[in-house]
Design a protein around this motif. Sequence first.
Motif, PDB file in Angstrom:
ATOM      1  N   TYR A  38     -23.304  27.333  16.473  1.00 33.03           N
ATOM      2  CA  TYR A  38     -23.492  28.366  17.508  1.00 33.03           C
ATOM      3  C   TYR A  38     -22.195  28.772  18.168  1.00 33.03           C
ATOM      4  CZ  TYR A  38     -23.624  24.065  20.368  1.00 33.03           C
ATOM      5  OH  TYR A  38     -23.352  22.854  20.957  1.00 33.03           O
ATOM      6  N   TYR A  39     -21.066  28.503  17.538  1.00 33.99           N
ATOM      7  CA  TYR A  39     -19.775  28.849  18.148  1.00 33.99           C
ATOM      8  C   TYR A  39     -19.464  30.311  17.839  1.00 33.99           C
ATOM      9  CZ  TYR A  39     -19.615  23.871  18.942  1.00 33.99           C
ATOM     10  OH  TYR A  39     -19.940  22.600  19.362  1.00 33.99           O
ATOM     11  N   GLN A  40     -19.992  31.187  18.693  1.00 40.58           N
ATOM     12  CA  GLN A  40     -19.897  32.628  18.458  1.00 40.58           C
ATOM     13  C   GLN A  40     -18.458  33.096  18.399  1.00 40.58           C
ATOM     14  OE1 GLN A  40     -22.559  34.502  17.984  1.00 40.58           O
ATOM     15  NE2 GLN A  40     -24.239  33.219  18.740  1.00 40.58           N
ATOM     16  N   THR A  41     -17.594  32.436  19.151  1.00 40.22           N
ATOM     17  CA  THR A  41     -16.220  32.923  19.195  1.00 40.22           C
ATOM     18  C   THR A  41     -15.476  32.646  17.892  1.00 40.22           C
ATOM     19  OG1 THR A  41     -15.732  30.903  20.421  1.00 40.22           O
ATOM     20  CG2 THR A  41     -15.926  32.918  21.686  1.00 40.22           C
ATOM     21  N   LEU A  42     -16.079  31.873  16.998  1.00 37.83           N
ATOM     22  CA  LEU A  42     -15.436  31.612  15.703  1.00 37.83           C
ATOM     23  C   LEU A  42     -15.829  32.646  14.650  1.00 37.83           C
ATOM     24  CD1 LEU A  42     -15.813  27.736  15.490  1.00 37.83           C
ATOM     25  CD2 LEU A  42     -13.769  29.046  16.078  1.00 37.83           C
ATOM     26  N   GLY A  43     -16.716  33.556  14.989  1.00 36.87           N
ATOM     27  CA  GLY A  43     -17.089  34.597  14.024  1.00 36.87           C
ATOM     28  C   GLY A  43     -18.567  34.540  13.682  1.00 36.87           C
TER      29      GLY A  43
END
Lengths: 429, 429, 429, 429
Positions: free
Chosen positions: B89-94
């Motif tokens: 769920y790490y949206q900032t990774l893409g």
Amino acid sequence: VRHPAVCEALAPTSGYDVVQQFHRVRARTLLLCAPLEIDDYAVQSMPDASPIKWHLAHTTWFFEQFILKSLVEDYRPLDECYERLFNSYYQTLGVVHNRAARHVLTRPTVADIMAYRRHVDEHMEQLLYAQPENASLASLVTLGMHHEQQHQELMLTDIKHAFFNNPLLTSYSGHKPKLDAVQPAIELQFVSFAGGLRIVGVDAKADHFSFDNEQPRHRVWIEPFALSNRLVTNGEYLAFVRTGGYRRPEHWLSDGWQAVNAEGWERPLYWHESLESEFTLHGLAALRLDAPVSHLSYYEADAFARWAGMRLPTEFEWEIAAANAPVKGNFFESGALHPTPAVRTSPEEVSLEQLFGDLWEWTASAYSPYPAYVPAGGAIGEYNGKFMCNQWVLRGGSCVTPQDHMRATYRNFFHPHSRWQFSGLRLAR
Amino acid sequence: VRHPAVCEALAPTSGYDVVQQFHRVRARTLLLCAPLEIDDYAVQSMPDASPIKWHLAHTTWFFEQFILKSLVEDYRPLDECYERLFNSYYQTLGVVHNRAARHVLTRPTVADIMAYRRHVDEHMEQLLYAQPENASLASLVTLGMHHEQQHQELMLTDIKHAFFNNPLLTSYSGHKPKLDAVQPAIELQFVSFAGGLRIVGVDAKADHFSFDNEQPRHRVWIEPFALSNRLVTNGEYLAFVRTGGYRRPEHWLSDGWQAVNAEGWERPLYWHESLESEFTLHGLAALRLDAPVSHLSYYEADAFARWAGMRLPTEFEWEIAAANAPVKGNFFESGALHPTPAVRTSPEEVSLEQLFGDLWEWTASAYSPYPAYVPAGGAIGEYNGKFMCNQWVLRGGSCVTPQDHMRATYRNFFHPHSRWQFSGLRLAR
Amino acid sequence: VRHPAVCEALAPTSGYDVVQQFHRVRARTLLLCAPLEIDDYAVQSMPDASPIKWHLAHTTWFFEQFILKSLVEDYRPLDECYERLFNSYYQTLGVVHNRAARHVLTRPTVADIMAYRRHVDEHMEQLLYAQPENASLASLVTLGMHHEQQHQELMLTDIKHAFFNNPLLTSYSGHKPKLDAVQPAIELQFVSFAGGLRIVGVDAKADHFSFDNEQPRHRVWIEPFALSNRLVTNGEYLAFVRTGGYRRPEHWLSDGWQAVNAEGWERPLYWHESLESEFTLHGLAALRLDAPVSHLSYYEADAFARWAGMRLPTEFEWEIAAANAPVKGNFFESGALHPTPAVRTSPEEVSLEQLFGDLWEWTASAYSPYPAYVPAGGAIGEYNGKFMCNQWVLRGGSCVTPQDHMRATYRNFFHPHSRWQFSGLRLAR
Amino acid sequence: VRHPAVCEALAPTSGYDVVQQFHRVRARTLLLCAPLEIDDYAVQSMPDASPIKWHLAHTTWFFEQFILKSLVEDYRPLDECYERLFNSYYQTLGVVHNRAARHVLTRPTVADIMAYRRHVDEHMEQLLYAQPENASLASLVTLGMHHEQQHQELMLTDIKHAFFNNPLLTSYSGHKPKLDAVQPAIELQFVSFAGGLRIVGVDAKADHFSFDNEQPRHRVWIEPFALSNRLVTNGEYLAFVRTGGYRRPEHWLSDGWQAVNAEGWERPLYWHESLESEFTLHGLAALRLDAPVSHLSYYEADAFARWAGMRLPTEFEWEIAAANAPVKGNFFESGALHPTPAVRTSPEEVSLEQLFGDLWEWTASAYSPYPAYVPAGGAIGEYNGKFMCNQWVLRGGSCVTPQDHMRATYRNFFHPHSRWQFSGLRLAR
């Protein structure tokens, strides 16, 4: 000592007092209907909203159900079916008409409901005159009046939502408030507060009215904090929008980011896609950059604060800051029906403006019971307690809240995705 | 002074220490797979659960993404596509692969993923040997190990849910724990605690590991309270069920009542409709009346407490009560994989049993940030902070939690409708 | 030779004739509103239904859009916004207001819409007097009149559905038809027809009006068949219900069985759960066992026929059987507004009763284009053609259809799950 | 005279013959699994698709359920639970495992299911040797073999869909067919057919196998028509896409336009967004403009035909055109597993190419029963009949259909929104 932030008005001291206040509250509800056509009374533009006529009937039902039926011997309801139709959510009273289908109730007609109001008003008046010293009655009536005031606010938020969803963009009220020309908002500054052990909430035996969710009065430990001197403005929020605020997940709570994507949010609910105007109760109007940004969800308020490198205040920080402030501001009575730019009230020191009125302020506090909170017994116990899950506390009242409904300890609450209320934010750090 | 409730194990003091612990944690993950067939690795019985193979890969991805990619010069990922497939769920990774469709990933195969684990393990070992004094590396590895331990627990809750949704009701483990015959549960009694100003949470600079959501250490004001000496049992919960608990709205939160009706809840998730047996990791088993009731949602835990005339503890009441208790109990290591009846440990005075292990205990506290909480910068900041909305805190660990993963300040959190975790309740008043 | 089953009325032969008929049709629409309160005009009890006021406006919009805007130079619409609000589904004309949200349109008010009707009526009258010989104009007006008649029927089915979804069970019309006492329905018998090459449909150049979906006239090969002499009765359908018809999958189409379970169907839409009364436009009324069963979905009609060891007729079998029958029956004009028991019209031989009026009869025919069918060009081409998928043909008209709207070749169509129309069935074998 | 378009293979004439064919069909199912990993067997990428292992078990279940259980005295099922797990939709046999949750069945394992297949195969062989003259048995086995062939095709369409939904875009088969360089498709021309009374369908007593939905043989009246000589190509469809085909409502059926918008369709299912490549069973491949466009829904096929000013053929037009054509073409046996460009087979006159194989051809015919169609009694009667609603007929077989499964009268059927089958179109006018 009387709590300074308590309004004087809705705290009757005698049965006769109650009658007067009762009629005043009931009459104001009707006043809100003045600009409407019969066609407008049944609209329900989404499940969270209710038709105007349903509000008119439900507030009446409340007095009938919780007072007349139990205190008036041989009381005959005007229509047996109303018990079910106008019950909002009191499950222990029996079957409740499906909330999302209130708009299907074309009958009773508006005329029928007005007759229902008169019927109940007359019986209430008789009862109040008959039992002027009945303190428990006075207390229930006071609750009923505050309940009706809550619905007065909802009538305006619900009709605003309905008019917004009609391409005609009808204006509820032609009386646009006269405001000074747009000018730079007053500078955003912070007011600091010391930490320590503080007392919040209301004692159930206080001499003024409060909802049970504000009780009991209790101690909390607070770290030092600072609050911004005014609400966040449209201009400030516009910078968030323009710099891609709605497209960058790092600003958002996980559930908020899901809402942004599922609902396609790109700006506050009532902003026009040009980002130059917004829908108001006076119809479409230019977006004043110096006025508070309104109709935000908790997710949007939180994301803005995060983007700005700050946070939302907790409900106790807010209450402590507001404890000694007068309950004054841009309430329903101002006639503006829209938040207005902050004005500096204290020329020398930085003071907290817009604490009351203008907009409900989202806090960082989940809506939970206070220590040792006990809801009332019976159906009336469903009033507040059962909603203490998945909702967030808002404080301070708005431009469509009656002024004599508000106080510093007042806890309003909505789901974090809700956007149709007059809700904005103040920053904390 | 070291916090007494902190486990010794997962707090490496040197790089070599880290390597050992790293291998131990990684090996235990594989141990959990021993009873499974290749056929079992890809199942995802609902969107909240994940396939076993996905857990195997995601915990590996965590080390690759947050450590190898940034600390190992010229590190070559085994497969570029894994970055997206195994991001949770790490949206900032893409772009993140759709959570609900993890079961569609038949490739990479289990064999491929085992190779991926070996690939990453080897590079991790090289790195750790090369930089034995790198404290920031040790800190990240420790986070990764605790992260993997969280997934160890999820592997068991997820496979249990999958097996339950197959009419074959397969047993995960044939090793049924040997328990004494069913006997009356130890008497439910209450242990009282004085109120006052207390300190909770962990200092970020403490000499043991903690998640950022347990920080910082801070003061809270607590009113006097009492906690029940043990978890609520199946027998007690059965009385709630039998007296119509699931059919009477007065016991339920509003959102809980909606869940009861929308989902057709009539009993705890894993109870058989006969109310005489329940599904366990050892297959269908007789319902022991003296054992703790498990797999409750927050709504059910809260409704039971309300029905019993009590309430759930707040997370701080729990933490204060557990602060000096040893971290012992029915953890994963016991092999029971199911909660067991409380045993009185102190013959003379009433003591709090089952604080650690057996079942996660729902608290009355919404999952919110502690005062002055600041998530880490970058993608790792998404670990905990963005979920602080609409979830509730659980404390104490369960029978599928590794013992060296737990401590008194540990905050677990789930949505209030979640039932597939090993969750139960302790009463407060 | 003129087709015997064609009504005389709505086939104007001159411009003056058209004006008269136009006013007659338009006036009847208003007549249908007589029993309603203003409160009733905006209700939309489900997405498939529309508010009365929307019907009033949309039928008006049809004349404005397809006639006034193209034929009247300098025609000024009363309100530019109406083009979008009252467009039903003509995508090629631009944005269409969301169908399911028609109930949100409190404005324009009923009074506004009545003014809109007068505005359009006046311009239509002027146009028709100015161009009495314009055949293409007469043809479009005739289409518009038939279109308005279709909406007259929908107004009654839609308001019935709305009143049914209000616990008050309001009656639309107090004029209950006087019927003989309940008596055994006339015996169910079959009338046989020879097979062979037959001609169905209408020639586009026929001297009477038809919709494009009835064209062209073409040959079909028909096997010998027999139709039941009357519609299936409530009594017969009750036997199906009582013998578990809604609980046995073997009677149902696969999609029908899914609907039964997903929607919880246990009986026809308007039947009371006692199986002894049904909701009608006259309010709740005793279920007459000798009257036709109504408000069935295609799935229910098909399941009943299967249960009875028979089948539904194809649309061509029906058309051939009805080709020479007079267009007489229990239509809107009878005032019954409900199907009535079949009466034997021919004392000697078995004749087909209730072919026209009473209830639309589901056929076994999917709604598909006739060979060489070509829809009209432009937006008007969206009238019928684009719905020729996933819908089924019904024949014969109902007790709320205007008599002069009907003919033997008429093809009505609805989705197979639809139940709010006056739909029943005749058996075939 | 034997129907020329009937394959020779699957029409056993003796019990021994049956055994041979039975083993051949069963073996081919396993052959399809050769390229798969165990990991691939349980995937279900959408509710319409099924896991490979489920196909393996269900086809086995079919023989067990309809043959062994009724014909073999004392037959003991391998596992009682399989009756429910591997029942597809035969409601009359009892509870059916939820279709959308077939992927949750990690057990029985693939190894278990292979054992199940062997168990049933052995009993079947014994039975067939024991009753070589049992015509009804031979008939049921033949049905079971054709049933298994249908699932052979579904295995390939389902695994294709699963691999497509994994960013790894795994290739099912590395054996890419060798094709000539892309060149202009053969010219699109039309072959005309005279109208008149024609005979379609199959007689139940024909000497070759047919499904009940192809019966009975009956007469239809046909107007003169013409069919295009080949399937519509990718190049032709690309022009539709490029000229805004998916953005203009006038080309689409109403339900189709809704699907386009609700699902966000912009191109055929397996086309890459670059419009330059497509996903195939051999992985991502360049889009050949001369090859037939595939994996279209009915809505897309219909919209293309409308855009091209033509229409789809009816199923009877197709059957009449194909009646005398040999059942030859690009079937499963070619190994191409993808449609290939049409080749002119007749140098002198224009002939219909690609009638069989390559792609199922959507017809304009709703899937309805033929006149006097009677499904079989008992559960087997659910095979075809109950789906005769909301689906559309496709004809001709595809590149993943076994050749000996096909004939000119064969009626395949799918819902109009389905896109995962090998479906394309031929134009008619």
